[in-house]
Design an enzyme around this catalytic site. Structure first.
Site, PDB file in Angstrom:
ATOM      1  N   GLY A 135       0.671  -1.183  -0.010  1.00  0.00           N
ATOM      2  CA  GLY A 135       0.085   0.030  -0.006  1.00  0.00           C
ATOM      3  C   GLY A 135       0.809   1.353  -0.039  1.00  0.00           C
TER       4      GLY A 135
ATOM      5  N   ALA B 186       2.007   3.268   2.347  1.00  0.00           N
ATOM      6  CA  ALA B 186       3.019   3.377   3.318  1.00  0.00           C
ATOM      7  C   ALA B 186       4.284   2.494   2.803  1.00  0.00           C
ATOM      8  CB  ALA B 186       2.630   2.859   4.722  1.00  0.00           C
TER       9      ALA B 186
ATOM     10  N   SER C 156      -6.000  -0.754   0.655  1.00  0.00           N
ATOM     11  CA  SER C 156      -7.059   0.009   1.257  1.00  0.00           C
ATOM     12  C   SER C 156      -6.546   1.414   0.520  1.00  0.00           C
ATOM     13  CB  SER C 156      -7.175   0.142   2.441  1.00  0.00           C
ATOM     14  OG  SER C 156      -7.750  -0.786   3.301  1.00  0.00           O
ATOM     15  N   SER C 157      -5.335   1.722   0.437  1.00  0.00           N
ATOM     16  CA  SER C 157      -4.879   2.925   0.077  1.00  0.00           C
ATOM     17  C   SER C 157      -5.473   3.176  -1.451  1.00  0.00           C
ATOM     18  CB  SER C 157      -3.383   3.040  -0.411  1.00  0.00           C
ATOM     19  OG  SER C 157      -2.603   2.825   1.048  1.00  0.00           O
TER      20      SER C 157
ATOM     21  N   ALA D  61      -9.018   4.507  -1.641  1.00  0.00           N
ATOM     22  CA  ALA D  61      -9.182   5.772  -0.915  1.00  0.00           C
ATOM     23  C   ALA D  61      -9.927   6.863  -2.015  1.00  0.00           C
ATOM     24  CB  ALA D  61      -7.923   6.534  -0.313  1.00  0.00           C
TER      25      ALA D  61
ATOM     26  N   HIS E 293     -17.041   3.902   8.623  1.00  0.00           N
ATOM     27  CA  HIS E 293     -17.440   5.300   7.648  1.00  0.00           C
ATOM     28  C   HIS E 293     -18.909   5.273   7.608  1.00  0.00           C
ATOM     29  CE1 HIS E 293     -17.818   7.833   4.380  1.00  0.00           C
ATOM     30  NE2 HIS E 293     -16.430   7.971   4.365  1.00  0.00           N
TER      31      HIS E 293
ATOM     32  N   ARG F 102     -17.007  11.505  12.035  1.00  0.00           N
ATOM     33  CA  ARG F 102     -17.376  10.305  11.584  1.00  0.00           C
ATOM     34  C   ARG F 102     -18.109   9.340  12.577  1.00  0.00           C
ATOM     35  NH1 ARG F 102     -12.872   8.234   7.147  1.00  0.00           N
ATOM     36  NH2 ARG F 102     -13.558   9.704   5.605  1.00  0.00           N
TER      37      ARG F 102
ATOM     38  N   ARG G  87     -10.346   8.939  13.921  1.00  0.00           N
ATOM     39  CA  ARG G  87      -9.546   9.569  12.645  1.00  0.00           C
ATOM     40  C   ARG G  87     -10.428  10.740  12.200  1.00  0.00           C
ATOM     41  NH1 ARG G  87      -8.705   8.140   6.693  1.00  0.00           N
ATOM     42  NH2 ARG G  87     -10.703   7.271   7.059  1.00  0.00           N
TER      43      ARG G  87
END
Length: 514
Positions: free
Chosen positions: A19, A21, A47-48, A51, A234, A279, A373
């Protein structure tokens, strides 16, 4: 089973996960030789890449790091580490410049300046996008292309990390499973960048195979875990048969879309921030509407109308797949697991408590996110901490590499049993009875050593941390402890401590729901 020791790669830095990172770390380390291990194809199941929202960066006119810090601290509900927040957000300009060097082209206005979007709980328009709502995918394409062209990065695809090999709290190697059987990478420097744990739940916007593998690997190696209870849902996943669920980005509400229930009531109108409240607030409000038998919709007809497809082409396509025209129709939504604020405890260099083990991205817990977050801070953190871990490792010599071996290689993870427990008992709103029921069901799975053991370990940590937090704070909501305690407390535990606490709760009479 064939067993292999990859001597020709001995001593190289090993990055697990492809991803944002992981790729940022690999590119930052270049030209130092790096091995990048990824379970799927390079950049896939990340998941990146899914997004939509983009990257938060307080670098625009009228904005500042100080304002970004204030918004992050407010969203984190008292549990952010102020030093981590200041340091990571303070690196935003450097991170954006690095991504541009790696080939990322952020959206800009007619004047050539960055085009910033607004998302929930941000006091300024500070979200940078790439190709509109396809930000993650576009960023990942650029970085994958750059990695493919970087000769110092050896990519091992379709190879799954199963165990870190540790002796006296020092890393000795990595045991992986692939088509050729068990492979051992001898190394004393590993970066785990494996993503989140959304795959533990039936309703998630994450790749369904992501069940907290990095957390599991680190925990079994003796690393300290932090804030595991904080799982962010989410609020607006597209309510359709697709799995994993598609996301209807917060940016849609940032452009003025509102939330309606099936009675066409704007049920968040009296809530501070309304549709752009934090959220956790929005997710619980939508969850309550659904729990009473209702439905919830995003209404973008007035705010965007015919402009929807141009502004959010990916979301428009996902809606079309579900038979919805967002220019004229209401978009049905529901909460889904989206991000995990907890993880492996690290410092601001990405170092875990195990010597030679760094963790970056969603698998780590730096203290940036606290209990909740702030939207679009995750891609920024992944970039910054991937680069910080790489820069820290670059100054450390590999030194002599001890011979490493593995006994009883664990089987491929099986998620169905754990997914049922987590979905039922570790959801948007929790209570003692459900948490203790989860602990009682998960502990035997962990101890069995079977296919469910590794994902069960991660879910068990969420349950234990959640049971011990007798308050509602951020993304952790307790129906039996609705108050927020005056003194915010962060918790850290090792795997052994989680197991010890689990035995205590598993042998108690089951708590009754308040």
């Amino acid at each position: 089973m064939t067993r292999g020791l990859l001597h020709h790669l001995s001593g190289r830095v090993v990055i697990v996960g492809s991803g944002l990172a992981g790729l940022a770390a690999a590119l930052t380390l270049a030209p130092e030789p790096v091995v990048l291990v990824t379970r799927a194809g390079l950049g896939a199941e990340s998941s990146s890449g899914w997004a939509q929202g983009g990257i938060a960066a307080g670098i625009g006119e009228g904005d500042s790091t100080a304002l970004h810090v204030a918004d992050t601290l407010a969203a984190g509900d008292g549990l952010c580490d102020p030093d981590a927040v200041a340091a990571i957000l303070g690196d935003a300009k450097t991170a954006i410049a690095a991504l541009e060097r790696f080939g990322v082209r952020f959206d800009r206005g007619p004047d050539g300046a960055f085009a910033f979007g607004l998302e929930a709980a941000h006091s300024r328009r500070r979200i940078l996008h790439v190709e509109g709502d396809g930000s993650g995918a576009a960023i990942m394409r650029a970085l994958v292309e750059r990695v493919r062209k970087t000769p110092s990065i050896e990519v091992l695809e379709r190879l799954e990390a199963r165990r870190l090999l540790v002796s006296n709290n020092r890393l000795r190697g990595l045991a992986c499973a692939g088509p050729a059987g068990t492979l051992i990478l001898p190394t004393n420097r590993v970066i785990l960048a494996t993503g989140g744990l959304g795959g533990l739940y039936a309703a998630t916007t994450n790749p369904s195979g992501n069940h907290g593998q990095g957390i599991m690997l680190a925990a079994r190696a003796g690393a300290i875990l932090s804030d595991m209870e904080f799982v962010q849902f989410h609020p607006t996943a597209l309510d359709s048969p697709r799995r994993p669920l598609a996301l209807v980005s917060e940016a849609v509400r940032g452009e003025g879309a509102i939330l309606l229930n099936e009675r066409r009531e704007r049920f968040l109108s009296a809530t501070p921030g309304a549709e752009l409240a934090p959220r956790d607030v929005v997710a619980r409000a939508i969850g309550a509407e659904i729990a009473r038998g209702g439905r919830v919709f995003v209404d973008a007809r007035k705010a965007l109308g015919e402009r929807f497809a141009a502004r959010f082409p990916l979301i428009a396509a996902l809606c079309q797949e579900a038979g919805i025209d967002p220019a004229h129709d209401l978009i049905p939504v529901r909460p889904a697991v989206h991000y995990h604020m907890g993880g492996v405890a690290t410092d601001l260099k990405g170092r875990s408590s195990v010597e030679g083990l760094w963790v970056a991205g969603e698998a780590a817990c730096t203290g940036l996110h606290g209990a909740n977050r702030l939207a679009s801070n995750s891609l920024l953190e992944a970039t910054v901490m991937g680069m910080r871990a790489a820069n820290d490792i670059a100054g450390i010599s590999a030194g002599p590499i001890a011979t490493a071996s593995v006994h009883n290689m664990p089987p491929e993870a099986e998620l169905s049993a754990v997914r049922e427990i987590a979905t039922r008992d570790l959801s948007v709103v929790r209570d003692a009875a459900g948490l203790e029921r989860a602990i009682g069901a998960l502990l035997p799975l962990v101890q069995s050593g079977g296919p469910s053991a590794d994902p069960a370990l991660v879910a068990l940590a969420v349950a234990i941390f959640g049971r011990l937090r007798e308050e509602s704070r951020g993304a952790h909501a307790r129906s039996d402890f609705r108050q927020t305690n005056p003194e915010p407390v962060r918790r850290q535990m090792t795997f052994d401590q989680v197991i010890e606490a689990s035995r205590h709760f598993a042998t108690r009479p089951l708590a009754r729901t308040a």
